[in-house]
Structures are given as structure tokens and as C-alpha cells.
Motif scaffolding. Sequence first.
Motif, PDB file in Angstrom:
ATOM      1  N   PRO A   1       0.813  -1.223   0.000  1.00  0.00           N
ATOM      2  CA  PRO A   1       0.000   0.000   0.000  1.00  0.00           C
ATOM      3  C   PRO A   1       0.845   1.271   0.000  1.00  0.00           C
ATOM      4  O   PRO A   1       0.971   1.954   1.012  1.00  0.00           O
ATOM      5  N   THR A   2       1.406   1.603  -1.152  1.00  0.00           N
ATOM      6  CA  THR A   2       2.224   2.817  -1.243  1.00  0.00           C
ATOM      7  C   THR A   2       1.570   3.886  -2.107  1.00  0.00           C
ATOM      8  O   THR A   2       2.176   4.901  -2.413  1.00  0.00           O
ATOM      9  N   GLY A   3       0.337   3.656  -2.512  1.00  0.00           N
ATOM     10  CA  GLY A   3      -0.382   4.631  -3.329  1.00  0.00           C
ATOM     11  C   GLY A   3      -1.703   4.021  -3.752  1.00  0.00           C
ATOM     12  O   GLY A   3      -1.998   2.872  -3.438  1.00  0.00           O
ATOM     13  N   HIS A   4      -2.496   4.803  -4.461  1.00  0.00           N
ATOM     14  CA  HIS A   4      -3.780   4.288  -4.906  1.00  0.00           C
ATOM     15  C   HIS A   4      -3.568   3.179  -5.938  1.00  0.00           C
ATOM     16  O   HIS A   4      -2.700   3.271  -6.806  1.00  0.00           O
ATOM     17  N   ILE A   5      -4.384   2.138  -5.848  1.00  0.00           N
ATOM     18  CA  ILE A   5      -4.289   1.022  -6.784  1.00  0.00           C
ATOM     19  C   ILE A   5      -4.582   1.524  -8.190  1.00  0.00           C
ATOM     20  O   ILE A   5      -5.571   2.219  -8.431  1.00  0.00           O
ATOM     21  N   HIS A   6      -3.704   1.167  -9.139  1.00  0.00           N
ATOM     22  CA  HIS A   6      -3.903   1.618 -10.512  1.00  0.00           C
ATOM     23  C   HIS A   6      -4.088   0.420 -11.452  1.00  0.00           C
ATOM     24  O   HIS A   6      -4.029  -0.740 -11.016  1.00  0.00           O
ATOM     25  N   LEU A   7      -4.311   0.708 -12.708  1.00  0.00           N
ATOM     26  CA  LEU A   7      -4.599  -0.352 -13.670  1.00  0.00           C
ATOM     27  C   LEU A   7      -3.458  -1.364 -13.778  1.00  0.00           C
ATOM     28  O   LEU A   7      -3.699  -2.553 -14.004  1.00  0.00           O
ATOM     29  N   GLY A   8      -2.219  -0.892 -13.607  1.00  0.00           N
ATOM     30  CA  GLY A   8      -1.083  -1.810 -13.659  1.00  0.00           C
ATOM     31  C   GLY A   8      -1.156  -2.839 -12.558  1.00  0.00           C
ATOM     32  O   GLY A   8      -0.879  -4.027 -12.771  1.00  0.00           O
ATOM     33  N   ASN A   9      -1.529  -2.395 -11.345  1.00  0.00           N
ATOM     34  CA  ASN A   9      -1.697  -3.334 -10.222  1.00  0.00           C
ATOM     35  C   ASN A   9      -2.802  -4.333 -10.525  1.00  0.00           C
ATOM     36  O   ASN A   9      -2.664  -5.541 -10.276  1.00  0.00           O
ATOM     37  N   TYR A  10      -3.904  -3.826 -11.058  1.00  0.00           N
ATOM     38  CA  TYR A  10      -5.052  -4.696 -11.324  1.00  0.00           C
ATOM     39  C   TYR A  10      -4.737  -5.732 -12.394  1.00  0.00           C
ATOM     40  O   TYR A  10      -4.922  -6.935 -12.188  1.00  0.00           O
ATOM     41  N   ILE A  11      -4.249  -5.276 -13.532  1.00  0.00           N
ATOM     42  CA  ILE A  11      -4.038  -6.183 -14.662  1.00  0.00           C
ATOM     43  C   ILE A  11      -2.834  -7.089 -14.432  1.00  0.00           C
ATOM     44  O   ILE A  11      -2.841  -8.260 -14.801  1.00  0.00           O
ATOM     45  N   GLY A  12      -1.796  -6.556 -13.788  1.00  0.00           N
ATOM     46  CA  GLY A  12      -0.579  -7.339 -13.595  1.00  0.00           C
ATOM     47  C   GLY A  12      -0.623  -8.310 -12.438  1.00  0.00           C
ATOM     48  O   GLY A  12       0.042  -9.347 -12.455  1.00  0.00           O
ATOM     49  N   ALA A  13      -1.424  -8.012 -11.395  1.00  0.00           N
ATOM     50  CA  ALA A  13      -1.397  -8.867 -10.200  1.00  0.00           C
ATOM     51  C   ALA A  13      -2.779  -9.297  -9.725  1.00  0.00           C
ATOM     52  O   ALA A  13      -3.035 -10.483  -9.515  1.00  0.00           O
ATOM     53  N   ILE A  14      -3.692  -8.344  -9.551  1.00  0.00           N
ATOM     54  CA  ILE A  14      -4.983  -8.669  -8.943  1.00  0.00           C
ATOM     55  C   ILE A  14      -5.846  -9.535  -9.852  1.00  0.00           C
ATOM     56  O   ILE A  14      -6.362 -10.578  -9.436  1.00  0.00           O
ATOM     57  N   LYS A  15      -5.985  -9.133 -11.106  1.00  0.00           N
ATOM     58  CA  LYS A  15      -6.830  -9.885 -12.037  1.00  0.00           C
ATOM     59  C   LYS A  15      -6.358 -11.329 -12.202  1.00  0.00           C
ATOM     60  O   LYS A  15      -7.169 -12.264 -12.056  1.00  0.00           O
ATOM     61  N   PRO A  16      -5.063 -11.568 -12.501  1.00  0.00           N
ATOM     62  CA  PRO A  16      -4.631 -12.965 -12.640  1.00  0.00           C
ATOM     63  C   PRO A  16      -4.762 -13.770 -11.357  1.00  0.00           C
ATOM     64  O   PRO A  16      -5.065 -14.964 -11.389  1.00  0.00           O
ATOM     65  N   ALA A  17      -4.541 -13.116 -10.211  1.00  0.00           N
ATOM     66  CA  ALA A  17      -4.662 -13.830  -8.936  1.00  0.00           C
ATOM     67  C   ALA A  17      -6.104 -14.254  -8.677  1.00  0.00           C
ATOM     68  O   ALA A  17      -6.369 -15.368  -8.210  1.00  0.00           O
ATOM     69  N   LEU A  18      -7.048 -13.375  -8.986  1.00  0.00           N
ATOM     70  CA  LEU A  18      -8.453 -13.713  -8.801  1.00  0.00           C
ATOM     71  C   LEU A  18      -8.907 -14.773  -9.800  1.00  0.00           C
ATOM     72  O   LEU A  18      -9.761 -15.612  -9.490  1.00  0.00           O
TER      73      LEU A  18
END
Length: 332
Positions: A11-28
Motif C-alpha cells: 500500500p504505497t499509493g492508490h491502486i492503478h490499472l497496472g496493479n489490477y491487470i498485472g497482479a490482482i486480475k490474474p490472482a483472482l
Amino acid sequence: MKKRILTGIKPTGHIHLGNYIGAIKPALELAKNTEYETAYFVADYHALTKTHQPHEFRQLSYGVAATWLALGLDPAKAIFYRQSDVPEIFELNWILSCFSPKGLMNRAHAYKAQVESNSKSEKDTDFGVNMGLFNYPILMAADILMFKTEVVPVGKDQIQHVEIARDIAESFNHHYGDTFILPEYQVQKDTAVLPGLDGRKMSKSYNNTIPLFEEPKKLQKLINKIKTDSLPPEAPKDPDASVIFTLYKEFATEREVEIMQSEFQVGIAWGDAKRELFRVMNRFIEEPREKYKELLSAPAKMDAILKEGAEKARAISVPFLKEVKEKIGFNV
């Protein structure tokens, strides 16, 4: 036995599209596979290397937790916890540090990048480097190894962290016998490095990100800033070389992607392409955006969810740390 997958976000800043597409989406997506047991965590202690304002630190941590939950993480079907709620991780961190050569840390990307930046600015080699930054890969290794993680979804630039965890695990195992599982990394090939507004890798440090839950008007403005070439509307365009198309296909249906690809190849005005990107992106974000806001206004609810997740996590970490310490020779 199911393979365990672990994903954490700092948590070092607001979640952005890079976080979502690169980590969150594949993990989910992996969570939908019944072969896997999934673990997700808020890597709050990692953020302490940069964030030293208590209110900001707390709010950013809640922001990461709210993001996971808003995007569909079911805490009843996963291990979902806050790193700081599992003290065994930090005891393991010290143990692993005693099996981590300094030379290995010298080669870590984050530290090397800071050293190179200092060199270009003619500053002292270690200017701005705290020991948290220098030892960052060891704490990440503790995160991974504590939970006997077998698969770690990462972006291409994060592969080294998994490799370092393997090196440290092998060093410990060499001394005390098979103890730690050697994790494997899994890279989403199509989205390993997501481009930002200026075409470079999407990163907070480049100030070229698009926050995931941005309000519609601001989202449209940010999309309009995406760098494009000077080709006229009627000229054919390469979709694979376009930031707009790269983002579009992450949020559009398969049929919409096919149509957009055809329009690129025939010729489409960049303004029209950006409007279509906004349409599909905002459509996807609308519902999670509202849930995200609701969660941020209910921190006690998130605390309860994270505490329950920490209990699940500690059901693994407490006995495993005991095993590790017994092998070393502690009376436990």
C-alpha cells in the motif's frame, strides 16, 4: 493436495490499472481453479520503507484491502490477511536474513535502481537507502516461504523476488534438510509490463498511472492523455503496438475486442478509440467503484475480515515457525 498461491500488494499509493491487470486480475482468476488454495495479503510492513505518515499509512492499507474485496475476493474461500497481523512472518524474516548473503541483496533490482539513480545525480551511493529497502527481498521471501507457497503470480519485473526466495530457501534447506518449499513464479505473458499514459511501464514513480477506481470525468480525462502517434484517422493502425488497445482488451468482451481489432486495421480515429476504451473500462469499474467506497467508509468491517483471515494464516505460520526453530536448535 492443492497448490498454494500467494499474492500481496504493497500500500504505497492508490491502486492503478497496472496493479489490477498485472497482479490482482490474474490472482483472482487463479482462485477460480479448484486445484489451487489461494492466499492474499496487504503488504503493509513493506510500505514502511517509504510511507512514514500514520494516517496515510493506515488509509492506503485499507485501500488495498477494499480493492481486493470490491473486485470479488471471497474471504470465506481464501486466506486474506494483513501482513502486520501475522508476527511469525517477522521472526522468520530475521532467521532468513542469517542465510542471505549481502551480495545477493546488492543485486536486488530496487536497491540497484536507487544506487544507479544516486550515481547519475552524483550523490552518495546509498543516499536515500534505508535498511528496509535494502532487506526488502528477505521480508518478501518470508512472506512467500512462511505459507509453503508453491506458485507466486508476478509481473516480469518481480521474477527476481521469487528467485531470491528460492535461493534463501535452498541455503536453509542445505543446512537443516528439506524445510521450505521452493516457490515457482507465474507470469501473465500478455500483461507482464503494462504501458502507462506516456507509453513507459505504468508506475507511480513515472506519474503515468490510471487509478483503478477513478471517477468517470477524471477517468475520461486521463484516457485522453494516453500517448498516441500522429497517424490520420483513415490510416491502418497496429493494435498490438497501441496502449489503448492493450488496455481495451482487458475490459472488453471477446466480440468487442474482435471488432476493435478490425477497426484498428481498417483505420480508426484515436479520439474514437479512446472513447471506446472509456466506455468499456467505466462499465467494468462502476459496480466495484461503489463497493470500494462503501468499504472505505467501514474500516471496522475490514478489520474484522482481516483479523479472521489472520487467524487462518496463523494456523499455518505458528506450527511451521515452531518446526523451523526446532531444526535450528531452539527449545520451543
